[in-house]
Design a protein around this motif. Sequence first.
Motif, PDB file in Angstrom:
ATOM      1  N   PHE A  18       9.535  -0.819  -8.052  1.00  0.00           N
ATOM      2  CA  PHE A  18       9.289   0.456  -6.847  1.00  0.00           C
ATOM      3  C   PHE A  18       9.848   0.045  -5.353  1.00  0.00           C
ATOM      4  N   PRO A  19      11.127  -0.547  -5.295  1.00  0.00           N
ATOM      5  CA  PRO A  19      11.314  -0.740  -3.869  1.00  0.00           C
ATOM      6  C   PRO A  19      11.273   0.681  -3.097  1.00  0.00           C
ATOM      7  N   GLY A  20      10.890   0.726  -1.989  1.00  0.00           N
ATOM      8  CA  GLY A  20      10.916   1.943  -1.173  1.00  0.00           C
ATOM      9  C   GLY A  20      10.042   2.889  -1.690  1.00  0.00           C
ATOM     10  N   ALA A  21       9.241   3.104  -3.038  1.00  0.00           N
ATOM     11  CA  ALA A  21       8.580   4.079  -3.469  1.00  0.00           C
ATOM     12  C   ALA A  21       7.414   4.467  -2.439  1.00  0.00           C
ATOM     13  N   ARG A  22       6.754   5.653  -2.642  1.00  0.00           N
ATOM     14  CA  ARG A  22       5.348   6.023  -1.935  1.00  0.00           C
ATOM     15  C   ARG A  22       4.441   5.703  -3.011  1.00  0.00           C
ATOM     16  N   GLY A  23       3.452   4.894  -2.418  1.00  0.00           N
ATOM     17  CA  GLY A  23       2.300   4.675  -3.361  1.00  0.00           C
ATOM     18  C   GLY A  23       1.095   5.170  -2.727  1.00  0.00           C
ATOM     19  N   LEU A  24       0.035   5.233  -3.803  1.00  0.00           N
ATOM     20  CA  LEU A  24      -1.138   5.794  -3.487  1.00  0.00           C
ATOM     21  C   LEU A  24      -2.321   4.889  -3.947  1.00  0.00           C
ATOM     22  N   SER A  44      -0.369   5.361   1.014  1.00  0.00           N
ATOM     23  CA  SER A  44      -1.433   6.064   1.394  1.00  0.00           C
ATOM     24  C   SER A  44      -2.607   5.514   0.609  1.00  0.00           C
ATOM     25  N   VAL A  45      -3.776   6.170   1.022  1.00  0.00           N
ATOM     26  CA  VAL A  45      -5.356   5.200   0.513  1.00  0.00           C
ATOM     27  C   VAL A  45      -6.445   6.485   0.266  1.00  0.00           C
ATOM     28  N   VAL A  46      -7.041   6.374  -0.710  1.00  0.00           N
ATOM     29  CA  VAL A  46      -8.253   7.210  -1.053  1.00  0.00           C
ATOM     30  C   VAL A  46      -9.320   6.226  -0.467  1.00  0.00           C
TER      31      VAL A  46
END
Length: 142
Positions: A18-24, A44-46
Amino acid sequence: MGQYTEGIALERFLSAHFPGARGLWLGPLRLSLVPFLRSLGQVSVVAGSFAEGDSFLARLPERARGHVALRPEEAKGLSLKADVLLYAGGRLSLDLLQPFHALVALVPVEKGVWERVQVVYPPEDLLGYRVRAVLEGLGYPL
Protein backbone atom coordinates in the motif's frame (compact mmCIF):
# COMPACT_ATOMS: atom_id res chain seq x y z
CA MET A 1 12.68 -11.55 18.83
CA GLY A 2 13.78 -7.95 18.48
CA GLN A 3 12.10 -4.97 20.05
CA TYR A 4 11.03 -3.33 16.79
CA THR A 5 10.27 -6.38 14.68
CA GLU A 6 6.50 -5.78 14.73
CA GLY A 7 6.96 -2.21 13.53
CA ILE A 8 9.53 -3.12 10.90
CA ALA A 9 7.28 -5.90 9.63
CA LEU A 10 4.32 -3.52 9.44
CA GLU A 11 6.35 -0.89 7.59
CA ARG A 12 7.68 -3.40 5.05
CA PHE A 13 4.22 -4.91 4.57
CA LEU A 14 2.62 -1.51 3.98
CA SER A 15 5.46 -0.46 1.66
CA ALA A 16 5.03 -3.61 -0.40
CA HIS A 17 1.22 -3.57 -0.60
CA PHE A 18 0.00 0.00 0.00
CA PRO A 19 2.64 2.63 -0.82
CA GLY A 20 1.06 6.07 -0.70
CA ALA A 21 -2.39 4.76 0.28
CA ARG A 22 -4.77 6.54 2.66
CA GLY A 23 -5.07 4.65 5.91
CA LEU A 24 -7.47 4.73 8.83
CA TRP A 25 -6.32 3.42 12.23
CA LEU A 26 -9.06 1.63 14.18
CA GLY A 27 -8.77 0.37 17.73
CA PRO A 28 -6.36 1.06 20.56
CA LEU A 29 -3.77 3.67 19.67
CA ARG A 30 -0.35 2.03 19.62
CA LEU A 31 2.08 4.93 19.65
CA SER A 32 5.05 2.61 19.21
CA LEU A 33 3.82 1.66 15.72
CA VAL A 34 3.17 5.19 14.43
CA PRO A 35 6.68 5.76 12.99
CA PHE A 36 6.25 2.62 10.92
CA LEU A 37 3.20 4.01 9.08
CA ARG A 38 5.35 6.42 7.04
CA SER A 39 4.88 4.53 3.78
CA LEU A 40 1.20 5.49 3.75
CA GLY A 41 0.29 8.72 2.01
CA GLN A 42 -2.05 9.81 4.79
CA VAL A 43 -3.13 8.32 8.11
CA SER A 44 -6.31 9.25 9.96
CA VAL A 45 -7.43 7.85 13.28
CA VAL A 46 -10.59 7.07 15.22
CA ALA A 47 -9.86 8.05 18.82
CA GLY A 48 -11.57 8.50 22.16
CA SER A 49 -10.45 12.12 22.42
CA PHE A 50 -8.97 14.71 20.12
CA ALA A 51 -5.86 14.97 22.29
CA GLU A 52 -5.18 11.23 21.98
CA GLY A 53 -5.71 11.22 18.23
CA ASP A 54 -3.65 14.35 17.70
CA SER A 55 -0.81 12.91 19.78
CA PHE A 56 -0.91 9.80 17.60
CA LEU A 57 -0.79 11.77 14.35
CA ALA A 58 1.89 14.16 15.63
CA ARG A 59 4.42 11.32 15.42
CA LEU A 60 3.97 11.15 11.64
CA PRO A 61 5.58 13.41 9.05
CA GLU A 62 3.36 16.41 8.44
CA ARG A 63 2.48 15.33 4.90
CA ALA A 64 1.04 12.06 6.26
CA ARG A 65 -1.10 13.50 9.06
CA GLY A 66 -4.76 12.98 8.43
CA HIS A 67 -7.78 13.68 10.60
CA VAL A 68 -9.07 12.60 14.00
CA ALA A 69 -12.58 11.19 14.20
CA LEU A 70 -14.39 11.17 17.53
CA ARG A 71 -18.01 10.48 16.62
CA PRO A 72 -19.33 7.55 14.56
CA GLU A 73 -20.44 9.91 11.77
CA GLU A 74 -16.92 11.34 11.49
CA ALA A 75 -15.41 7.85 11.49
CA LYS A 76 -17.77 6.77 8.71
CA GLY A 77 -16.79 9.80 6.63
CA LEU A 78 -13.09 9.08 7.06
CA SER A 79 -13.60 5.41 6.24
CA LEU A 80 -15.10 6.37 2.88
CA LYS A 81 -11.87 8.22 2.04
CA ALA A 82 -9.54 5.43 3.20
CA ASP A 83 -7.97 2.74 1.05
CA VAL A 84 -6.72 0.56 3.88
CA LEU A 85 -8.03 0.07 7.42
CA LEU A 86 -5.50 -0.75 10.13
CA TYR A 87 -7.30 -2.69 12.85
CA ALA A 88 -5.52 -2.92 16.21
CA GLY A 89 -8.29 -4.55 18.27
CA GLY A 90 -11.38 -3.65 20.21
CA ARG A 91 -14.89 -3.28 18.86
CA LEU A 92 -14.94 -3.03 15.07
CA SER A 93 -17.99 -1.25 13.71
CA LEU A 94 -19.18 -3.00 10.56
CA ASP A 95 -20.54 0.36 9.34
CA LEU A 96 -16.98 1.46 8.64
CA LEU A 97 -16.24 -1.42 6.29
CA GLN A 98 -16.68 -0.96 2.54
CA PRO A 99 -16.26 -3.45 -0.34
CA PHE A 100 -13.27 -1.47 -1.67
CA HIS A 101 -11.31 -1.60 1.60
CA ALA A 102 -8.30 -3.67 2.43
CA LEU A 103 -8.10 -4.49 6.13
CA VAL A 104 -4.74 -5.07 7.80
CA ALA A 105 -5.53 -6.82 11.07
CA LEU A 106 -2.92 -6.67 13.82
CA VAL A 107 -5.19 -8.92 15.88
CA PRO A 108 -7.62 -11.65 14.76
CA VAL A 109 -10.96 -10.49 13.33
CA GLU A 110 -14.37 -12.13 13.30
CA LYS A 111 -15.42 -14.10 10.22
CA GLY A 112 -18.19 -11.61 9.34
CA VAL A 113 -15.57 -8.96 8.64
CA TRP A 114 -14.07 -10.98 5.78
CA GLU A 115 -17.30 -10.69 3.82
CA ARG A 116 -17.57 -6.91 4.17
CA VAL A 117 -14.23 -5.86 2.63
CA GLN A 118 -12.28 -6.63 -0.51
CA VAL A 119 -9.40 -8.34 1.30
CA VAL A 120 -8.30 -9.04 4.86
CA TYR A 121 -4.65 -9.45 5.77
CA PRO A 122 -4.69 -11.35 9.08
CA PRO A 123 -1.88 -11.17 11.65
CA GLU A 124 -0.36 -14.31 10.13
CA ASP A 125 0.43 -12.38 6.93
CA LEU A 126 2.61 -9.99 8.92
CA LEU A 127 4.42 -12.89 10.57
CA GLY A 128 6.54 -13.61 7.47
CA TYR A 129 7.73 -10.01 7.40
CA ARG A 130 8.48 -10.21 11.11
CA VAL A 131 10.53 -13.38 10.71
CA ARG A 132 12.51 -11.73 7.91
CA ALA A 133 13.24 -8.73 10.15
CA VAL A 134 14.56 -11.02 12.88
CA LEU A 135 16.71 -13.07 10.49
CA GLU A 136 18.13 -9.97 8.80
CA GLY A 137 18.97 -8.55 12.23
CA LEU A 138 20.90 -11.73 12.96
CA GLY A 139 22.85 -11.41 9.72
CA TYR A 140 20.84 -13.73 7.47
CA PRO A 141 19.49 -11.51 4.68
CA LEU A 142 16.65 -12.95 2.62
